[in-house]
Design an enzyme around this catalytic site. Structure first.
Site, PDB file in Angstrom:
ATOM      1  CD  GLU A 112     -20.234  46.711  10.832  1.00 43.41           C
ATOM      2  OE1 GLU A 112     -21.417  47.075  10.893  1.00 43.41           O
ATOM      3  OE2 GLU A 112     -19.545  46.445  11.827  1.00 43.41           O
ATOM      4  CG  HIS A 228     -26.946  40.046  12.653  1.00 46.78           C
ATOM      5  ND1 HIS A 228     -26.042  39.160  12.113  1.00 46.78           N
ATOM      6  CD2 HIS A 228     -26.270  41.204  12.822  1.00 46.78           C
ATOM      7  CE1 HIS A 228     -24.876  39.763  11.965  1.00 46.78           C
ATOM      8  NE2 HIS A 228     -24.995  41.006  12.386  1.00 46.78           N
ATOM      9  NE  ARG A 274     -26.602  44.041  10.025  1.00 47.73           N
ATOM     10  CZ  ARG A 274     -26.315  44.582  11.205  1.00 47.73           C
ATOM     11  NH1 ARG A 274     -27.276  44.974  12.010  1.00 47.73           N
ATOM     12  NH2 ARG A 274     -25.052  44.735  11.568  1.00 47.73           N
ATOM     13  CG  HIS A 331     -29.189  42.306  15.278  1.00 48.02           C
ATOM     14  ND1 HIS A 331     -28.399  41.926  16.338  1.00 48.02           N
ATOM     15  CD2 HIS A 331     -28.518  43.323  14.654  1.00 48.02           C
ATOM     16  CE1 HIS A 331     -27.303  42.662  16.359  1.00 48.02           C
ATOM     17  NE2 HIS A 331     -27.358  43.524  15.357  1.00 48.02           N
ATOM     18  NE  ARG A 366     -29.404  48.274  13.735  1.00 46.38           N
ATOM     19  CZ  ARG A 366     -28.197  47.758  13.943  1.00 46.38           C
ATOM     20  NH1 ARG A 366     -27.131  48.534  13.936  1.00 46.38           N
ATOM     21  NH2 ARG A 366     -28.045  46.462  14.150  1.00 46.38           N
TER      22      ARG A 366
END
Length: 524
Positions: A112, A228, A274, A331, A366
């Site tokens: 990811e 997100h 992100r 998100h 995050r």
């Protein structure tokens, strides 16, 4: 009056992990305002990050987490959690949790964004959250009671000893109940539904954070909201998350003309952190250009991502056509109720775990799939601490007094209005003028008095808590005059390490101080 040893408000992965690890002699009550399946944990498509690959190491996981978090993280906390991550995965396996394996029986590890190694463990492809929650629920013992459809709206504080001893909740019929316990745990999640575009469950409206703030607990890092990059967008509304793992498998963001939007933006392109991908996507949306996730490079998409496939088909999108319309949506909250690594807040007897808490794990942004990891770690860690304490035999009697509370005017704003205004003025891109405009608007609904919240309906309480939590976000975003991670101000577009490195903005309501008078102070 109801008395337990442990009262857990919320029912996500962190809450269930805590309940699962508590000793059987502890009387435990889980309260959730909806049902246990209506939570972000259950919806989680991503996995659990853990350095268990042959070429991986927890120190690599640590460095990836710090880099994604723009070094705003509490490094000692990150180090502890990432080093325990492999053990958490092994414990799940030994206890029978269904995690994805290859034909040789080894765990499948996914990639990811912003990870330097394949280290994402999944269960059921993109149904990791569902599988994990169902596993944890099945593991609960008979000492645990779950009360659904109870809206907890006020913490009961022993003012003399600065100790939380319970909470008030309303049932679906409006009946008020008081719950008392030796340990009160907030696990209500973040505040994603404050925004027009969101990947969150509809119940995630910042209740626990607002309650803790009104009770006098310290709240921190509220300016850091992760958006997100890929939330399904149909007919002007967000419809659900399209997992980071899709881009990890090779999908790219493109315009309707097929132009890749991340080309030349970041070395990692579509797997950049992100906030960078979200800001880029948002810049196209602001110009009226729809962005799509091109999935033509992913083999057997329907098999690899069954939940996303089903979600798309519900809204008339056929993944076989190769493109999914997306927008960036709220998100994850990196901030929340300030705690130490054990979940202890600034109020004795009150703990917070999961997304409602801020341990310093995530910093300013995050790292993907670190949230389920943190929740599982926190639940187990807090259980170990509580298990070491002796049970109390009876609830303490405390003379309660009113707490400062917001009094709704004749008409509170509609939830949709709160969401749209937050997205426009305190969302992905912010300026001083936008934030001041939002703060002024929010304060149109803020009146104060001393007393209880008993007379308000669940809908009114939701709006009240949304306004309080929104104001904490806006105040923090105004104070932090730089851009870092999930906080981007176009009038201060760069990091300012001279003034802001490793500094937090902490909100605390003191005594009778009104919310509108509370000042956010940067502290090391």
């Amino acid at each position: 009056m109801i008395y337990d040893d442990v009262l857990i408000i919320g029912s996500g992965a962190a809450a269930l992990q805590l309940a699962k690890h508590l000793n059987e002699e502890k009387h435990v009550r889980i309260i959730t305002k909806s049902n246990v399946e209506n939570a972000n944990s259950y919806l989680a498509q991503g996995g659990i990050a853990a350095a268990i690959g042959r070429t991986d190491h927890p120190e690599k996981h640590l460095q990836d987490t710090l880099e994604a978090g723009e070094n705003h993280n509490r490094e000692s906390t990150v180090k502890k959690i990432v080093h325990e991550a492999p053990g958490i995965i092994n414990e799940l396996l030994q206890q029978g949790c269904n995690l994805d394996r290859n034909e040789q029986g080894n765990l499948l590890l996914g990639m990811e964004g912003a990870h330097s190694e394949k280290r994402i463990v999944h269960g059921g492809g993109d149904r990791t959250g569902k599988n994990l929650v169902e596993f944890l629920l099945a593991s609960l013992k008979t000492n645990i009671i779950i009360d659904e459809d109870v809206f907890v709206y006020e913490l009961i504080i022993d003012q003399e000893n600065n100790r939380c001893i319970g909470a008030k909740g309303k049932g679906a019929d409006g009946t008020i109940k008081s719950f008392f316990a030796e340990h009160i745990v907030i696990a209500t999640g973040g505040c994603g539904e404050l925004y027009e575009y969101s990947s969150n469950a509809l119940t995630v409206t910042g209740d626990g954070i607002a309650m803790a703030y009104l009770a006098g607990a310290e709240i921190t890092d509220m300016e850091f909201i992760q958006f997100h990059p890929t939330v399904l967008y149909i007919d002007g509304r967000t419809r659900g998350l399209v997992s980071e793992a899709v881009r990890g498998e090779g999908a790219i963001l493109v315009t309707g003309d097929g132009i890749p939007i991340m080309e030349g933006i970041h070395p990692l392109k579509d797997l950049a952190p992100r906030h960078i991908v979200s800001q880029t996507n948002y810049s196209y949306i602001n110009k009226g250009i729809q962005v799509f996730l091109d999935i033509t490079g992913i083999k057997d998409f329907e098999v690899r991502f069954p939940s996303i496939t089903a979600l798309c088909e519900i809204y008339g999108i056929t993944p076989a056509n190769g493109r999914i319309p997306v927008v960036p949506g709220s998100h994850f909250l990196m901030g929340g109720i300030k705690t130490n690594i054990n979940g202890q807040t600034s109020i004795k007897g009150l703990f917070a775990i999961g997304e409602a808490a801020c341990t310093g794990m995530h910093g300013a942004n995050r790292l993907a799939s670190n949230s389920l990891l943190e929740g599982l770690f926190q639940g187990r860690k807090l259980a170990q601490s509580i298990n070491a304490t002796k049970n109390k035999s009876a609830a303490p009697f405390v003379q309660q007094r009113g707490i400062p509370l917001i009094t709704p005017p004749i008409e509170l704003p509609e939830i949709e209005k709160i969401q749209c205004s937050m997205m426009a003025n305190a969302g992905i891109v912010r300026t001083k003028e936008m934030l001041e405009k939002q703060l002024k608007w929010l304060r149109n609904f803020n009146g104060y008095k001393n007393g209880g919240l008993d007379s308000f309906s669940a809908e009114e309480l939701t709006k009240i808590f949304m306004c309080i939590t929104a104001e904490l976000i806006v105040l923090a975003a105004l104070v932090r005059t730089e851009s870092r991670g999930g906080h981007f101000r176009s009038d201060y577009p760069r990091e300012n390490n001279n003034d802001w490195y490793k500094k937090q903005i902490i909100h605390k309501l003191k005594g009778e101080t009104q919310l509108e008078q509370t000042k956010a102070a940067a502290t090391t």
